[in-house]
Scaffold this motif. Structure first.
Motif, PDB file in Angstrom:
ATOM      1  N   HIS A 258      44.250  45.498  36.399  1.00 44.50           N
ATOM      2  CA  HIS A 258      44.095  44.215  35.726  1.00 44.50           C
ATOM      3  C   HIS A 258      45.373  43.375  35.790  1.00 44.50           C
ATOM      4  N   THR A 259      46.227  43.693  36.745  1.00 44.12           N
ATOM      5  CA  THR A 259      47.438  42.911  36.961  1.00 44.12           C
ATOM      6  C   THR A 259      47.183  41.858  38.030  1.00 44.12           C
ATOM      7  N   THR A 260      47.478  40.611  37.698  1.00 40.28           N
ATOM      8  CA  THR A 260      47.342  39.514  38.659  1.00 40.28           C
ATOM      9  C   THR A 260      48.714  39.195  39.232  1.00 40.28           C
ATOM     10  N   GLY A 261      48.746  38.825  40.511  1.00 40.26           N
ATOM     11  CA  GLY A 261      50.012  38.551  41.180  1.00 40.26           C
ATOM     12  C   GLY A 261      50.544  37.169  40.881  1.00 40.26           C
ATOM     13  N   ARG A 262      51.638  36.823  41.541  1.00 36.74           N
ATOM     14  CA  ARG A 262      52.241  35.500  41.390  1.00 36.74           C
ATOM     15  C   ARG A 262      51.314  34.424  41.955  1.00 36.74           C
ATOM     16  N   VAL A 263      51.339  33.242  41.341  1.00 38.04           N
ATOM     17  CA  VAL A 263      50.536  32.128  41.821  1.00 38.04           C
ATOM     18  C   VAL A 263      51.020  31.734  43.220  1.00 38.04           C
ATOM     19  N   LEU A 264      50.079  31.674  44.165  1.00 38.71           N
ATOM     20  CA  LEU A 264      50.379  31.352  45.567  1.00 38.71           C
ATOM     21  C   LEU A 264      51.383  32.315  46.176  1.00 38.71           C
TER      22      LEU A 264
END
Length: 286
Positions: A258-264
C-alpha cells in the motif's frame, strides 16, 4: 423601424448574457461532467470513495482519525498524522495551524495556547509511549513541552544573569534544568509578563535523529493528508502486529503493498494510504 441606440445596446447585452450563460453555465459544466465519467476518471471525479462491505467508509483523498470516543488511538489500527483542520480532518475547516519555526513559547493560563514547539514535543512523547520507542526530540523537555527559558540580564540583553524562567512549564511544575549560568530556574506563573527576558531554547540530550518521524508530529498544510511516510508506518507495524496477533513480516508486507511512489517518479516522497492499509488489515482472515 430603427430602435434607439440605448435599447439596441441593452438588447445586445441581454443576448450576450443568454449565450454565455448557456455556454459557461450549462454546456461547459455538462461537458466536463461527461469527461469526468469516462473510465479511469470516474472514481476520482466522484471523490475516490472507499467501500467496505458495500458501504462507504471514507475517501482515499481525505485522511481520518482512528481513535476511540475519548480521542485515544485504537491500538489495532495504523494512526494518521496530526491534523489542524477543525477537530481533525474536517473538510469544512481545512487549514494549517499557521505556526512557524519561531513559535516556541506557550501562553499559559485558562485561555492559553500551545506553541508549535510544544505541540511537536507533546505529540512525539505520546507517539513514543504508544510505539514503545524513545519519543525525545531536541529542544523538548521530558514532560513534553518546549525546552525554552526566558533569561533576564542586568543590562537588558547583556550583562550578568539575574533571573531565569522556564516559560513553558507552569507552576508548580519542576523546571527541566535546575540552573542556568549558576542562577536557579523558576517555573512560570500564568499571566506574568516575561517578555523582557531573552528567549533561549535549550537543545537537551535528545538524539539528533529522533525515533519518531516528522510526519508523526506535524500536520500537513491542508490538514487532510490521507498518507503517512513509510518510516511512520514501519514504526507502527510492531504494535499493530501485536494487537492483531499477526506475524510482523505480514504487516510489513501490507505496508509495502500500500505504498505509493513519488509523483511522476521524482516529486515528493513515497507514502502509505492509512485508510486503505487499515481496511486491508481488517480483510485478513481471523
Amino acid at each position: 423601424m430603427r430602435l434607439p441606440s440605448w435599447i439596441a445596446q441593452h438588447t445586445a447585452a441581454v443576448r450576450a448574457l443568454l449565450v454565455f450563460t448557456v455556454l459557461t453555465g450549462l454546456a461547459y459544466p455538462l461537458a466536463i461532467l461527461g469527461v469526468a465519467q469516462l473510465p479511469g476518471l470516474r472514481d476520482h471525479a466522484d471523490g475516490s470513495i472507499v467501500q467496505a462491505d458495500g458501504k462507504p467508509v471514507g475517501s482515499a483523498l481525505i485522511g481520518q482519525l482512528f481513535t476511540d470516543a475519548d480521542g485515544n488511538p485504537v491500538a489495532r489500527y495504523f494512526q494518521s498524522r496530526p491534523s489542524a483542520a477543525g477537530d481533525g480532518y474536517n473538510t469544512d475547516s481545512t487549514a494549517a495551524s499557521n505556526l512557524g519555526p519561531e513559535s516556541v513559547e506557550d501562553t499559559l493560563g485558562p485561555d492559553g495556547r500551545q506553541s508549535l514547539l510544544t505541540q511537536v514535543c507533546a505529540r512525539s512523547k505520546a507517539v513514543g509511549q504508544l510505539e514503545n520507542v524513545d519519543g525525545r526530540r531536541p529542544f523538548c523537555t521530558d514532560d513534553g513541552v518546549g525546552a525554552v527559558l526566558r533569561v533576564f540580564h542586568t543590562e537588558g540583553l547583556t550583562g550578568a544573569v539575574t533571573r531565569v524562567v522556564s516559560v513553558n512549564q507552569g507552576c508548580p511544575a519542576k523546571p527541566f534544568v535546575a540552573a542556568y549560568e549558576g542562577v536557579p530556574v523558576e517555573c512560570a506563573q500564568p499571566g506574568e509578563d516575561y517578555s523582557r527576558g531573552v528567549l533561549v531554547p535549550i537543545r537537551g540530550g535528545a538524539p539528533a535523529h529522533p525515533a519518531v518521524p516528522p510526519d508523526a508530529v506535524a500536520a500537513s498544510a491542508s490538514g487532510l493528508d490521507p498518507h503517512i511516510s513509510v518510516a511512520y508506518a514501519r514504526l507502527q507495524a510492531p504494535r499493530v502486529a501485536r494487537e492483531r496477533g499477526l506475524p510482523l513480516p505480514r504487516v510489513q508486507q501490507l505496508i509495502d503493498e500500500h505504498t505509493t511512489g513519488r509523483v511522476l517518479g521524482f516529486m515528493g516522497e513515497p507514502g502509505v494510504n492509512v485508510l486503505r492499509l487499515n481496511l486491508a488489515l481488517d480483510r485478513l482472515p481471523g
